[in-house]
Design an enzyme around this catalytic site. Structure first.
Site, short mmCIF file in Angstrom:
data_model
loop_
_atom_site.label_atom_id
_atom_site.label_comp_id
_atom_site.label_asym_id
_atom_site.label_seq_id
_atom_site.Cartn_x
_atom_site.Cartn_y
_atom_site.Cartn_z
N ASN A 279 -10.49 -0.68 9.61
CA ASN A 279 -9.27 0.01 9.17
C ASN A 279 -9.04 1.21 10.08
OD1 ASN A 279 -8.86 -1.37 6.38
ND2 ASN A 279 -11.00 -0.78 6.41
N SER B 272 -11.20 8.92 -1.60
CA SER B 272 -11.33 7.83 -0.63
C SER B 272 -12.68 7.90 0.09
CB SER B 272 -10.20 7.88 0.39
OG SER B 272 -8.95 7.69 -0.23
N GLU C 95 0.80 -1.21 0.00
CA GLU C 95 0.00 0.00 0.00
C GLU C 95 0.85 1.28 0.00
OE1 GLU C 95 -3.96 -0.45 2.26
OE2 GLU C 95 -2.56 -1.68 3.42
N SER D 155 -6.24 -2.91 1.32
CA SER D 155 -6.48 -2.56 -0.09
C SER D 155 -6.75 -3.78 -0.96
CB SER D 155 -5.30 -1.75 -0.66
OG SER D 155 -5.19 -0.52 0.01
#
EC number: 6.3.2.4
Length: 324
Positions: A289, A298, A15, A165
């Site tokens: 998360n 996002s 990531e 991800s």
């Protein structure tokens, strides 16, 4: 006097590039009237401060300081934009806590717990939090495909246990596909979790501490063009992200209550984003998360925008909470 804020980005995982994008967005929107902002890139090879002309200066790991122009600069707070290790799994959190530097993410234990999907779900199950049926596998263990199918059924999801991800995730339809999916997951982590398929609406719920209060943001419905919400769906436009979600009043109430319960029960701080799938009106937890993506596209920034919270306000709030 302005506060010195280190924005850490990069990391050691797949990531890395996503984290760099998140960190640069934070750098772009933080209030320069209140803060001196410094981009700190952390990788396996080096820790560096990157100035406006992209000149690199080393970070002194002994006290997390920099010395770009002869004078040593210490930081009042760290804004954590690292997804994956070492920014989401507790390693850097423990480092900053030992140095006494406030940071915007969860404390080290809570970060480590939530980053480990198996441990997270095992911790929350006794509280009655619904989740998929799961099977655990470590690298080097014999793979009993019949036992896996007997426990979780088909189709199922094979996931790297400590990854984000959607790296290392496969949806498996046939028993013969398990070996390849497990091998791919082991490229990301030495631990694997295999979960039963939950057939229902998927939603993402941001929970943050804002103005001193735990706040559940508007809910996002995930509609993937692919077989599931994989890397392409997340980052390459192969999904619809609908905020607010098209769910019933009962579903919304249930998932908001559960997301806040998880945040409070685990003692989380800062920004979090939890993923759920509905079976009927009951939300089933997939993962939590604790350093979610912070680019303008996002999910959590989208949710904050619908709630009327600008990125400047959102990021400022995170620092204020860390310093509180």
């Amino acid at each position: 006097m302005k506060k010195n804020i280190a924005i850490i980005m990069g990391g050691h995982s797949s990531e890395y590039n996503i984290s760099i994008k998140s960190g640069n967005v934070v750098h772009k929107f933080l209030d320069t009237q209140k803060y001196n902002t410094y981009r700190i890139i952390i990788s396996r090879e080096k820790w560096i401060y990157l100035d406006a002309s992209n000149q690199e200066f080393p970070v002194d790991k002994a006290d997390f300081s920099i010395q770009p122009n002869g004078a040593k600069i210490h930081f009042d707070c760290v804004f954590n934009a690292i997804h994956g290790t070492p920014g989401e799994d507790g390693l850097l959190q423990a480092y900053f806590e030992l140095l006494g530097i406030p940071h915007t993410s969860c404390n080290h234990y809570e970060s480590a717990l939530t980053f480990n999907k198996r441990d997270l779900l095992s911790t929350l199950k006794p509280y009655g939090v619904p989740c998929a049926t799961s099977y655990y596998l470590n690298k080097g263990q014999a793979v009993d495909e019949a036992a896996i199918v007997e426990k979780v059924g088909l189709p199922c999801f094979v996931k790297a246990n400590r990854s984000g991800s959607s790296y290392g995730i496969s949806k498996v339809y046939q028993k013969e596909e398990l070996a390849g999916a497990i091998e791919m997951a082991f490229k990301e982590d030495s631990q694997v979790i295999i979960e039963s398929f939950l057939d229902g609406t998927e939603v993402s719920v941001g929970v943050i501490t804002h103005n001193g209060e735990v706040t559940v943001l508007p809910i996002t419905e995930i509609v993937s063009e692919n077989d599931f919400f994989d890397f392409e769906a997340k980052y390459m436009g192969k999904s619809q992200e609908i905020t607010p979600a098209r769910i019933s009043t009962a579903q919304e109430a249930n998932v908001r209550k559960l997301a806040e319960f998880i945040y409070r029960t685990l003692g989380l701080k800062g920004f979090t984003r939890s993923e759920f799938i509905f079976i009927g009106d009951v939300p089933h937890l997939l993962e939590v998360n604790t350093t979610p993506g912070l680019t303008e596209e996002s999910l959590l920034p989208q949710q904050a925008g619908v709630a009327g919270i600008s990125l400047k306000t959102l990021f400022d709030s995170a620092i204020e909470e860390a310093l509180r």
